[in-house]
Every structure is written in C-alpha cells, then in structure tokens.
Design a protein around this motif. Structure first.
Motif, PDB file in Angstrom:
ATOM      1  N   LEU A   1      33.017 -10.044  27.689  1.00  0.00           N
ATOM      2  CA  LEU A   1      31.815  -9.214  27.592  1.00  0.00           C
ATOM      3  C   LEU A   1      30.737  -9.659  28.584  1.00  0.00           C
ATOM      4  N   ALA A   2      30.525 -10.979  28.690  1.00  0.00           N
ATOM      5  CA  ALA A   2      29.490 -11.465  29.606  1.00  0.00           C
ATOM      6  C   ALA A   2      29.858 -11.168  31.055  1.00  0.00           C
ATOM      7  N   TRP A   3      31.115 -11.377  31.412  1.00  0.00           N
ATOM      8  CA  TRP A   3      31.567 -11.143  32.793  1.00  0.00           C
ATOM      9  C   TRP A   3      31.536  -9.660  33.136  1.00  0.00           C
ATOM     10  N   ARG A   4      32.030  -8.851  32.209  1.00  0.00           N
ATOM     11  CA  ARG A   4      32.137  -7.407  32.493  1.00  0.00           C
ATOM     12  C   ARG A   4      30.768  -6.747  32.589  1.00  0.00           C
ATOM     13  N   TYR A   5      29.833  -7.104  31.713  1.00  0.00           N
ATOM     14  CA  TYR A   5      28.554  -6.397  31.660  1.00  0.00           C
ATOM     15  C   TYR A   5      27.392  -7.198  32.254  1.00  0.00           C
ATOM     16  N   ARG A   6      27.703  -8.388  32.800  1.00  0.00           N
ATOM     17  CA  ARG A   6      26.689  -9.210  33.451  1.00  0.00           C
ATOM     18  C   ARG A   6      25.456  -9.382  32.547  1.00  0.00           C
ATOM     19  N   MET A   7      25.740  -9.680  31.279  1.00  0.00           N
ATOM     20  CA  MET A   7      24.708  -9.985  30.291  1.00  0.00           C
ATOM     21  C   MET A   7      25.121 -11.248  29.542  1.00  0.00           C
ATOM     22  N   PRO A   8      24.159 -11.994  29.025  1.00  0.00           N
ATOM     23  CA  PRO A   8      24.493 -13.210  28.260  1.00  0.00           C
ATOM     24  C   PRO A   8      24.957 -12.887  26.844  1.00  0.00           C
ATOM     25  N   ILE A   9      25.962 -12.008  26.746  1.00  0.00           N
ATOM     26  CA  ILE A   9      26.486 -11.613  25.437  1.00  0.00           C
ATOM     27  C   ILE A   9      27.342 -12.752  24.894  1.00  0.00           C
ATOM     28  N   THR A  10      27.026 -13.198  23.709  1.00  0.00           N
ATOM     29  CA  THR A  10      27.814 -14.250  23.077  1.00  0.00           C
ATOM     30  C   THR A  10      28.393 -13.733  21.764  1.00  0.00           C
ATOM     31  N   VAL A  11      29.563 -14.252  21.445  1.00  0.00           N
ATOM     32  CA  VAL A  11      30.299 -13.852  20.241  1.00  0.00           C
ATOM     33  C   VAL A  11      30.489 -15.092  19.386  1.00  0.00           C
ATOM     34  N   ALA A  12      30.471 -14.910  18.084  1.00  0.00           N
ATOM     35  CA  ALA A  12      30.610 -16.030  17.152  1.00  0.00           C
ATOM     36  C   ALA A  12      31.543 -15.626  16.012  1.00  0.00           C
ATOM     37  N   TRP A  13      32.002 -16.626  15.277  1.00  0.00           N
ATOM     38  CA  TRP A  13      32.717 -16.282  14.042  1.00  0.00           C
ATOM     39  C   TRP A  13      31.692 -15.830  13.012  1.00  0.00           C
ATOM     40  N   SER A  14      32.160 -15.122  12.012  1.00  0.00           N
ATOM     41  CA  SER A  14      31.253 -14.623  10.980  1.00  0.00           C
ATOM     42  C   SER A  14      30.985 -15.727   9.967  1.00  0.00           C
ATOM     43  N   THR A  15      29.872 -16.443  10.150  1.00  0.00           N
ATOM     44  CA  THR A  15      29.504 -17.495   9.197  1.00  0.00           C
ATOM     45  C   THR A  15      29.197 -16.913   7.814  1.00  0.00           C
ATOM     46  N   PRO A  16      28.405 -15.819   7.721  1.00  0.00           N
ATOM     47  CA  PRO A  16      28.219 -15.209   6.396  1.00  0.00           C
ATOM     48  C   PRO A  16      29.538 -14.753   5.786  1.00  0.00           C
ATOM     49  N   GLY A  17      30.445 -14.287   6.639  1.00  0.00           N
ATOM     50  CA  GLY A  17      31.753 -13.877   6.135  1.00  0.00           C
ATOM     51  C   GLY A  17      32.529 -15.043   5.559  1.00  0.00           C
ATOM     52  N   ALA A  18      32.461 -16.203   6.229  1.00  0.00           N
ATOM     53  CA  ALA A  18      33.133 -17.395   5.716  1.00  0.00           C
ATOM     54  C   ALA A  18      32.516 -17.836   4.394  1.00  0.00           C
ATOM     55  N   ALA A  19      31.189 -17.728   4.309  1.00  0.00           N
ATOM     56  CA  ALA A  19      30.517 -18.062   3.047  1.00  0.00           C
ATOM     57  C   ALA A  19      30.958 -17.120   1.937  1.00  0.00           C
ATOM     58  N   LEU A  20      31.132 -15.855   2.276  1.00  0.00           N
ATOM     59  CA  LEU A  20      31.631 -14.878   1.313  1.00  0.00           C
ATOM     60  C   LEU A  20      33.006 -15.283   0.798  1.00  0.00           C
ATOM     61  N   LEU A  21      33.876 -15.720   1.696  1.00  0.00           N
ATOM     62  CA  LEU A  21      35.217 -16.149   1.289  1.00  0.00           C
ATOM     63  C   LEU A  21      35.129 -17.343   0.345  1.00  0.00           C
ATOM     64  N   ALA A  22      34.218 -18.275   0.662  1.00  0.00           N
ATOM     65  CA  ALA A  22      34.067 -19.462  -0.188  1.00  0.00           C
ATOM     66  C   ALA A  22      33.640 -19.088  -1.599  1.00  0.00           C
ATOM     67  N   ALA A  23      32.821 -18.050  -1.708  1.00  0.00           N
ATOM     68  CA  ALA A  23      32.354 -17.612  -3.020  1.00  0.00           C
ATOM     69  C   ALA A  23      33.378 -16.751  -3.739  1.00  0.00           C
ATOM     70  N   THR A  24      34.290 -16.148  -2.982  1.00  0.00           N
ATOM     71  CA  THR A  24      35.266 -15.214  -3.571  1.00  0.00           C
ATOM     72  C   THR A  24      36.394 -15.937  -4.281  1.00  0.00           C
ATOM     73  N   GLY A  25      36.937 -16.968  -3.639  1.00  0.00           N
ATOM     74  CA  GLY A  25      38.065 -17.678  -4.217  1.00  0.00           C
ATOM     75  C   GLY A  25      39.376 -16.942  -3.976  1.00  0.00           C
ATOM     76  N   VAL A  26      40.435 -17.469  -4.566  1.00  0.00           N
ATOM     77  CA  VAL A  26      41.769 -16.905  -4.348  1.00  0.00           C
ATOM     78  C   VAL A  26      41.856 -15.524  -4.988  1.00  0.00           C
ATOM     79  N   VAL A  27      42.346 -14.557  -4.213  1.00  0.00           N
ATOM     80  CA  VAL A  27      42.471 -13.185  -4.695  1.00  0.00           C
ATOM     81  C   VAL A  27      43.918 -12.903  -5.091  1.00  0.00           C
ATOM     82  N   ASP A  28      44.119 -11.779  -5.724  1.00  0.00           N
ATOM     83  CA  ASP A  28      45.459 -11.358  -6.108  1.00  0.00           C
ATOM     84  C   ASP A  28      46.331 -11.246  -4.858  1.00  0.00           C
TER      85      ASP A  28
END
Length: 396
Positions: A61-88
């Motif tokens: 994204l940064a190379w193609r659009y010549r912008m300082p676009i950064t991507v990250a893992w979903s930290t809130p999503g990981a927190a959601l998983l921690a609160a969810t626990g094992v699913v069916d």
C-alpha cells in the motif's frame, strides 16, 4: 533553500512504528488465539502469519500509493477472542470464523452498502461492546499484583515510570521488564529451554464452520476491526492530509486476512493509533517522502515475524500473571478511549451501559459469545428508548 532531511529519518520512523506496534500488543494476540483453542504452536503460527501479512500489506500500500499507509493486526479483535473463549467446534471453527471475517472485509471493498450498514451501528454501541470485552483483560495487572507480586510489580512500575517520561515506549519497556522477570525465573529454576520453540513455523489448520463461531466470533471481530481500526485509521491519516484509498485498502487487508487465516492469523487492518508515528511530520518534514516510513514499517514487521516463535516461547515460559499483566497494560489506552466514546453522548448512555455490561459479563447463550448479545441488547434498548421518545413527541 532548505536541506532535505536524510532518508534515514523516515526509515527509522518506520522501524519505531513496527517496534512499538509489535511489542505493545503481541501478548494480546497470543492470549486471544490461545483463548479460542489454539495450542502454543498454533498461536505462535498465528502471530507469524499476521506479522507477515501486515508487513507485506504495508509495503504494497505504501509503495503503490506513495503514502505512509501502515497496517496492523487487529488488537481489539484479539482482545475479543480472549474474552470469547473456546467456541463450538474449537480451534478449527475459530479459523473458519477468521476466513469469514476476511470475506466480510473483502465484501466491504466490493459492496459499499455493507460498509454503510456497519456505519449505521451507533459508535456508542460499538465502543461500549469493545470496552466490555477489554475490561477483564485490563483487570489482569491488578489481579496479577496479588497473584504474583514479585513478577508483576517490576512490570507495572516500569510501565508507570516510562508512561510519565516517554508514553509511547511505556508498554514496550514493560514487556522488556517482563522478559527480565522470565529470564530470572528460568535461571532460578535451572530449566533448559527447548531450542525448537525458537524456530518460526506456520501450522495450517483446516477450517470448519459453526453457527456459534460465525455469530459469536466472525461478526463481532469484523465489527470491532472496522469500527475500532479501519475507520479511525482513515480519520488519522486524513488529519495528516492523506486520503487513503478505501477500496484498495480493504482489498489488501481482506486478502491478507484470508491468506493468514488457516495459519492462525485472526485479522489485519489499517493501523489506527500507531499510524501517526509514520504519517506525522516527525517521520519526515516532507509529506511526499513519508511513504518510505510505511515501507520501512512493513519490512520491520517481516523481520519481527522471524522472531515470533521466540516471543511466543517467552509467553509460554513466563511465570503466573506476568504476561497477562503486560497485555492488560497494553489495552489501558484503548479501554479508556472506548469508555469515553461510549458514554460521551448523554442520549446514548443507557444503551451503551447495557451493551458494556452484557459484553463484560462474559455470558454465552446458545453457543454464541457475549459480544454478539451485547450488540443485540444495546440495539434493542436503544430502539425501545428512542421509539418512546418519538411517540412522545408525536403525541405532544
């Protein structure tokens, strides 16, 4: 004519962005993956997968659009998983949910109406759900002080001192303190460390699809990723006069999430808070050169991915409560921001409180996690309260 800043400046800004982003929240990712059923090896694989996919996404994204676009893992999503626990269906069902999340992100890029539908969820409800999910994790430093004071006190004290002097490094240096605690405990125990734990490897899991995982994991994961990462990420970039191309960004992060899913990666998205590290004038006075920081961030994530197994081994070998304390400290800022946004509007406060309480309760009904029921409860209460007001106005 002013002399241009050396190219090393945006390069170093990218390295700092990656170091801060990775060390501040990798423990949350490992905690979340383990909570939904991943073995230590599968969780390490998931950490490697998201490191590689978000690194490549940054570069593209940064190379193609010549912008300082950064991507990250979903930290809130990981927190959601921690609160969810094992699913069916266990871990394979969680992997299936990650794939569905990827499909929803891609669908958002291809079908704007889906993005508009997500945007109709009141921000107070979405943020209250996230705050409720984060609350149990944010309590870990407090409970850890009682469960293992000798291990947790150095971590908390380090975080507190650095938060006063250099806030962006508070959590990374708290992690360093945790690493020292782990090293000391291993030396005292005299236990050898299996060298095989330090070798990064991808472990693929065949996905299965269950209703509980789709409703209880995929849908809330998609919503928190969009509401807490992608939308704020666009806004932060816009504050620095960069207009991130929405559709290509969603396509790249959706494809990246899909590629990492079977290896255990839960989701990648546009960076939000850490985005400012690469996009601000501190990265480079010339806005047209800051894209180099985005590429540097991506390359740094790829390098850090090579150490993912070592980070996972550190978590595995840590004494009781030490790593959860680091994860909780990493989420304090996100929790505070979510609470503020949830109750900021007095007219939305009651639905937000209901959403928060249901999410924080951790209840599971019909195999579906509390995060989904929190959304349902908040929207039902909001609809009931607002409908009553409308009727009162009509009657008046």
């Amino acid at each position: 004519m002013p002399t241009a800043a050396p190219l090393s400046r945006p390069i170093m800004a990218g390295v700092v962005t990656a170091l801060v982003g990775f060390t501040s929240s990798f423990a949350v990712v490992l905690t979340g993956l383990g909570a939904v059923g991943a073995s230590p090896a599968q969780a390490a694989s998931g950490l490697l997968a998201v490191s590689l996919t978000m690194g490549l996404a940054c570069v593209v994204l940064a190379w193609r659009y010549r912008m300082p676009i950064t991507v990250a893992w979903s930290t809130p999503g990981a927190a959601l998983l921690a609160a969810t626990g094992v699913v069916d269906g266990g871990w394979s069902a969680a992997v299936g949910a990650f794939l569905v999340t990827a499909a929803l992100i891609l669908l958002t890029a291809l079908w704007p109406a889906l993005g508009a539908l997500i945007a109709r969820i009141p921000p107070s409800i979405a943020q209250a759900m996230l705050a409720g999910v984060l609350l149990p994790l944010c309590l870990a430093p407090i409970t850890g002080l009682v469960a293992n004071p000798w291990g947790v006190v150095p971590v908390v004290v380090t975080w507190l001192i650095v938060a006063r002097l250099a806030p962006r490094w508070a959590v990374p240096l708290a992690f360093v303190a945790a690493a020292v605690v782990v090293a000391v405990s291993l030396i005292q125990a005299g236990a050898p460390v299996d060298a095989g734990l330090l070798i990064p490897r991808l472990e693929l899991t065949a996905p299965t699809f269950t209703l509980g995982a789709l409703i209880g994991v995929a849908l809330p994961l998609f919503i928190v990723t969009m509401a807490s990462q992608n939308v704020p990420g666009i806004a932060i970039m816009r504050s620095f006069d960069y207009e991130v191309p929405w559709r290509p960004a969603m396509l790249v992060t959706g494809i990246g999430t899909a590629l990492g899913a079977t290896a255990g990666g839960h989701a990648i998205n546009l960076a939000a808070i850490s985005a400012a590290l690469a996009a601000s004038p501190d990265a480079d006075p010339d806005p047209k050169r800051r894209w180099v920081a985005g590429v540097s961030t991506g390359i740094s994530y790829l390098v850090l991915g090579g150490f993912s197994a070592a980070f996972a081994a550190l978590v595995l070998l840590a004494p009781e409560a030490v790593i959860p304390a680091v994860a909780g400290l990493a989420l304090f800022a996100a929790f505070g921001s979510s609470v503020q946004q949830a109750i900021d509007d007095p007219g939305e406060r009651i639905p937000a409180v209901v959403t928060f309480l249901v999410a924080a309760s951790g209840i599971s009904l019909l195999g579906v996690s509390a995060a989904f029921w929190a959304l349902v409860a908040g929207l039902v209460v909001r609809t009931a309260l607002h409908a009553g007001r409308h009727r009162a106005r009509d009657g008046g």
